[in-house]
Write an enzyme that holds these catalytic residues in place. Structure first.
Site, short mmCIF file in Angstrom:
data_model
loop_
_atom_site.label_atom_id
_atom_site.label_comp_id
_atom_site.label_asym_id
_atom_site.label_seq_id
_atom_site.Cartn_x
_atom_site.Cartn_y
_atom_site.Cartn_z
N GLN A 196 26.63 -11.58 2.56
CA GLN A 196 27.62 -12.40 1.82
C GLN A 196 29.15 -12.56 2.04
O GLN A 196 29.76 -13.27 1.42
CB GLN A 196 27.34 -12.17 0.30
CG GLN A 196 25.83 -12.58 -0.19
CD GLN A 196 25.50 -14.10 -0.12
OE1 GLN A 196 26.43 -14.95 -0.29
NE2 GLN A 196 24.36 -14.57 -0.12
N THR B 16 17.80 -11.05 7.35
CA THR B 16 16.63 -10.18 6.87
C THR B 16 16.18 -9.24 8.04
O THR B 16 15.71 -8.02 7.85
CB THR B 16 15.37 -11.10 6.54
OG1 THR B 16 15.79 -11.96 5.36
CG2 THR B 16 14.23 -10.24 5.97
N THR C 210 13.60 -12.46 24.16
CA THR C 210 14.35 -13.44 24.89
C THR C 210 15.40 -13.91 23.94
O THR C 210 14.97 -14.36 22.87
CB THR C 210 13.56 -14.40 25.57
OG1 THR C 210 12.77 -13.84 26.38
CG2 THR C 210 14.42 -15.38 26.39
N ASN D 154 24.61 -10.84 -3.82
CA ASN D 154 24.29 -12.26 -3.64
C ASN D 154 24.13 -13.06 -4.94
O ASN D 154 24.37 -13.98 -4.83
CB ASN D 154 23.07 -12.55 -2.81
CG ASN D 154 21.93 -11.66 -3.24
OD1 ASN D 154 22.08 -10.43 -3.21
ND2 ASN D 154 20.89 -12.35 -3.44
N CYS E 210 12.90 -16.24 -5.44
CA CYS E 210 11.85 -16.50 -6.24
C CYS E 210 10.46 -16.46 -5.13
O CYS E 210 10.55 -17.05 -3.86
CB CYS E 210 11.89 -17.78 -6.82
SG CYS E 210 11.66 -19.26 -6.10
N HIS F 279 23.76 -18.61 8.83
CA HIS F 279 23.72 -19.91 7.92
C HIS F 279 24.48 -19.59 6.58
O HIS F 279 24.60 -20.55 5.64
CB HIS F 279 22.18 -19.99 7.67
CG HIS F 279 21.34 -19.18 6.67
ND1 HIS F 279 21.20 -19.74 5.40
CD2 HIS F 279 21.04 -17.99 6.72
CE1 HIS F 279 20.62 -18.75 4.80
NE2 HIS F 279 20.30 -17.68 5.51
N1 PLP Z 1 21.11 -10.11 2.37
C1 PLP Z 1 21.79 -10.93 1.45
C2 PLP Z 1 22.70 -10.03 0.52
C3 PLP Z 1 21.63 -12.08 1.47
O1 PLP Z 1 22.23 -12.88 0.37
C4 PLP Z 1 20.44 -12.61 2.24
C5 PLP Z 1 19.96 -14.24 2.21
O2 PLP Z 1 20.03 -14.68 1.14
C6 PLP Z 1 19.92 -11.79 3.06
C7 PLP Z 1 20.10 -10.34 3.06
C8 PLP Z 1 18.74 -12.55 4.17
O3 PLP Z 1 19.45 -13.32 5.09
P1 PLP Z 1 18.59 -14.22 5.79
O4 PLP Z 1 18.39 -15.57 4.96
O5 PLP Z 1 19.37 -14.51 7.03
O6 PLP Z 1 17.31 -13.65 6.28
#
Ligand code: PLP
Length: 378
Positions: free
Chosen positions: A174, A72, A232, A146, A319, A196
């Site tokens: 993804q 994000t 940092t 996603n 959601c 993750h």
């Molecule tokens: N962009 C896409 C296509 C995602 O699927 C996700 C997470 O679901 C994100 C961005 C955001 O990543 P993060 O969970 O590391 O903030």
């Protein structure tokens, strides 16, 4: 006896790999890599190794790797930062982006940018790239969606935008660790990834950023990460992310085949057991994604009934505060609001077995029947 669990939400997050846990634990005590003394230099060496490894795996230069605290954050930094680095006031994107891109795009629109969203076809892919011919401050397009897993025509998007001199941000959250990525060959300006999603720790991400044009910083602070992302650095997470990525990239060829076969078995099995199913995932797509709608049922009921049967899946759409909204992705590809409400996304990953797929097939007919009955009553 507790119900055995079958985790089929790998696109939301996937279990951390042991190699990542080990790297994380090994470097948990690392000090500030900006320190000029011995402990700082030791931390710096671990960080540099992680950066070098990640760069090599993704076809980038080490200097192009910017560590962030999430996918994000990487998306926000790229969209907002590239916009601020330009003297143009136009943004091109798509209506099927993750909120991490759609949010900053909308915010730029509210602050005066002209925003144009590329149209999307019923297959869930951007359909007409004409808007990219007009120069913009930034064009943002995800590589794979996603929810549906649909791969976007990313090469054509980049070629078309580059032809107009527009920098391109690619949300590859993804894709990284699931399909081969070569940043230099791709030709994007920036690319976001998230640890993750490929077996690294949660809340660790990265932005690949060309030297020029580079995004202006969104956070202001020290000069870390070329001044683009101050703060940092979390050395242990960077090392864990690199270890996970190395393992994930090595497994891509075998996992793509294995997961696609399991996904097919799931798809065929569901279609053979349940009537009136809409399949939203069309090829080319990520190998582990299967997004479907069971019209007449509510997604939330389906998820709860599946959960009670030991199966962990999601509706696929983000959601907010527990309220499930109709998926903006499915609406954009022309699915009716009624049909979006019965959406369920199964995403298969590294730990998925035939047993997990068979567990879904064993209960899906009854789950859908019960959810449809509840839907009719509601
Ligand atoms: N962009 C896409 C296509 C995602 O699927 C996700 C997470 O679901 C994100 C961005 C955001 O990543 P993060 O969970 O590391 O903030």
């Amino acid at each position: 006896m507790p119900t055995p669990r079958h985790y089929l939400d790998h696109a939301a997050t996937t279990p951390m790999r042991q190699s990542a846990v080990d790297a994380w634990v090994e470097h948990a005590g690392a000090m500030n890599p900006g320190g000029q003394y011995t402990s700082g230099r030791a931390a710096r060496r671990v960080l540099d190794d992680a950066r070098d490894l990640i760069a090599g795996l993704l076809g980038a230069d080490p200097a192009e790797v910017i560590f962030t605290a999430s996918g994000t954050e990487a998306d926000n930094l790229a969209v907002t930062g590239l916009y601020r680095a330009s003297d143009r006031a136009r943004v091109v994107s798509t209506p099927i982006e993750h909120p991490a891109v759609l949010g900053p795009v909308k915010a730029l629109g509210l602050s005066g940018a002209e925003v144009e969203l590329l149209p999307v076809g019923s297959d869930g892919r951007v359909a007409d790239l004409g808007a990219l011919d007009i120069p913009a401050a930034v064009a943002c397009c995800m590589w794979a969606n996603n929810e549906t897993g649909a791969l976007q025509p990313i090469d054509r998007v980049i070629e078309r935008a580059s032809g107009a001199g527009t920098p391109v941000h690619v949300d590859a959250v993804q894709v990284v660790g699931h399909l081969p990525v070569d940043f230099h060959a791709l030709g994007a300006t920036t690319l976001a990834a998230s640890a993750h999603k490929f077996g690294g720790p949660r809340s660790a991400g990265l932005l690949l950023a060309k030297r020029s044009p580079a995004p202006l910083p969104v956070l202001h602070g020290g000069g870390q990460e070329r001044g683009i992302r101050p703060g940092t650095l979390d050395v242990a997470s960077a090392a864990a992310m690199a270890a996970a990525l190395e393992e994930a990239v090595g497994e891509i060829p075998s996992e793509a085949v294995r997961l696609a076969a399991l996904r097919e078995r799931l798809r065929e099995g569901i279609l053979g057991r349940v009537g009136d199913v809409l399949v939203h995932t069309t090829e080319p797509a990520l190998p582990g994604h299967l997004h479907l709608s069971f019209p007449g049922a509510e997604g939330d009921s389906l998820i709860m009934l599946l959960d009670a049967a030991g199966i962990e899946a999601s509706t696929g759409s983000a959601c907010a505060s527990g309220v499930n909204r109709a998926s903006h992705v499915l609406l954009a590809q022309g699915v009716s609001e009624h049909d979006t409400r019965g959406a369920v996304r199964f995403t298969l990953g590294r730990t998925t077995t035939v047993g997990d797929v068979e567990a879904v097939l064993g209960v899906i007919a009854e789950v859908v029947e019960r959810a449809r009955l509840a839907g009719m009553a509601g």
